[in-house]
Write an enzyme that holds these catalytic residues in place. Structure first.
Site, mmCIF file in Angstrom:
data_model
loop_
_atom_site.group_PDB
_atom_site.id
_atom_site.type_symbol
_atom_site.label_atom_id
_atom_site.label_comp_id
_atom_site.label_asym_id
_atom_site.label_seq_id
_atom_site.Cartn_x
_atom_site.Cartn_y
_atom_site.Cartn_z
ATOM 1 N N ALA A 28 -0.470 -1.282 -4.445
ATOM 2 C CA ALA A 28 -1.912 -1.410 -4.094
ATOM 3 C C ALA A 28 -2.639 -2.632 -3.598
ATOM 4 C CB ALA A 28 -2.346 -0.165 -5.478
ATOM 5 N N GLY A 55 3.187 -0.427 -5.129
ATOM 6 C CA GLY A 55 2.741 1.112 -4.636
ATOM 7 C C GLY A 55 3.717 1.487 -3.164
ATOM 8 N N GLU A 66 6.798 3.001 -4.123
ATOM 9 C CA GLU A 66 6.220 3.880 -4.480
ATOM 10 C C GLU A 66 6.060 5.042 -3.494
ATOM 11 O OE1 GLU A 66 3.213 2.613 -7.023
ATOM 12 O OE2 GLU A 66 3.964 3.768 -9.098
ATOM 13 N N GLU A 79 4.222 -4.766 -10.720
ATOM 14 C CA GLU A 79 3.175 -4.343 -11.755
ATOM 15 C C GLU A 79 3.144 -5.288 -13.171
ATOM 16 O OE1 GLU A 79 4.905 -2.066 -9.770
ATOM 17 O OE2 GLU A 79 3.378 -0.432 -9.466
#
Ligand code: CAA
Length: 257
Positions: A65, A108, A111, A131
């Protein structure tokens, strides 16, 4: 449709979506994810397209992200954005998504990779959920899908250290399907996407959905789901064509009906 952060191409029934924010390693800002999900949904509806190839570039599939977008936002702002709701729509795509992954697939990015149905990785892939090093945790399925993919022990190590694993290790744990030299990862993934694009489309979609149900349903319910899919496909034109072609010793011509 023109996009700022992704590019789209088509080849032999494959919709190719490339993340295109190379200067910051394809960091996933809100607009990129919005564009990506819009295009995946378009390709899913497009009768000319049978599989989707999702890729980045050699250096990065996606480094997570966009931290710039999160750094100053308050918890309430981020909650109100409900930014992960759009991510959840990726799992509703009915056509197979093949990931061609090279370089960083972090946070992300990992993911997103786990949302792909099949992943061809380059030897240079670096995969992880860092993260925790930012004082947060995965928010787009990282804890849930990683545990399902690699098992609790390995997932726990990756999630709590934040340290990435190599492509070779990812293969060992079943997180990717194949590891190939960086020069060929894209072509290998495209070849596989084209191969699946040549299969009967209804069977492909019903099989994809049934296989994903294995994660969600108890075994007997999953078996019932599978059996109903099997009966449904028996009613398709492609089943007649597939079986007829076998008997006539010729190549089948599947139409998706
Ligand atoms: N967000 C915003 N910018 C990012 C970024 C990210 N996730 N990852 C890299 N960048 C930017 C860098 O800031 C840098 O920008 P500038 O050139 O303007 O300085 C550029 O991309 C190149 O990065 P580096 O210079 O850091 O390249 P490197 O090769 O030295 O290191 C890296 C690469 C190890 C991937 C490192 O960039 C890094 O650690 N990135 C952050 C990875 C991360 O923590 N991802 C998780 C994000 S949180 C998340 O994803 C939550 C979720 O569940 C959805």
């Amino acid at each position: 449709m023109s996009y700022e952060y992704i590019t789209v191409a088509r080849e032999d029934g494959v919709g190719i979506v490339t993340l295109n924010r190379p200067k910051i390693l394809n960091a996933l800002n809100l607009k990129l994810i919005d564009e990506l999900v819009t295009e995946l949904t378009n390709l899913d509806k497009d009768s000319e397209i049978r599989t989707i190839l999702l890729t980045g570039n050699e250096k990065a599939f996606a480094a997570g992200a966009d931290i710039n977008e999160m750094a100053e936002a308050s918890a309430i702002e981020i909650m109100k954005r409900d930014q992960f709701a759009v991510w959840d729509r990726i799992s509703l795509i009915s056509k197979p998504i093949i990931g061609a992954v090279s370089g960083f697939a972090l946070g992300g990015g990992c993911e997103l990779m786990m949302n792909c149905d099949i992943v061809i990785a380059s030897e240079t892939a670096v995969i992880g959920q860092p993260e925790i090093k930012l004082g947060v945790m995965p928010g787009a399925g990282g804890t849930q899908r990683l545990v399902r993919a690699v098992g609790l022990r390995k997932a726990m190590e990756m999630l709590l250290t934040g340290d990435p694993i190599t492509a070779k290790e990812a293969l060992q744990y079943g997180l990717v399907n194949r590891v190939v030299p960086v020069e060929v990862y894209y072509q290998e993934a495209l070849k596989l996407a084209k191969q699946i694009a040549g299969q009967p489309p209804l069977a492909v979609q019903v099989i994809k959905k049934a296989a994903h149900k294995a994660d969600d349903l108890p075994l007997q319910e999953g078996m019932d789901y599978e059996r109903n899919g099997f009966y449904l496909l028996l009613a398709s034109e492609d089943r007649k064509e597939g079986m007829q072609a076998f008997l006539e010793k010729r190549k089948p011509r599947f139409t998706g009906k």
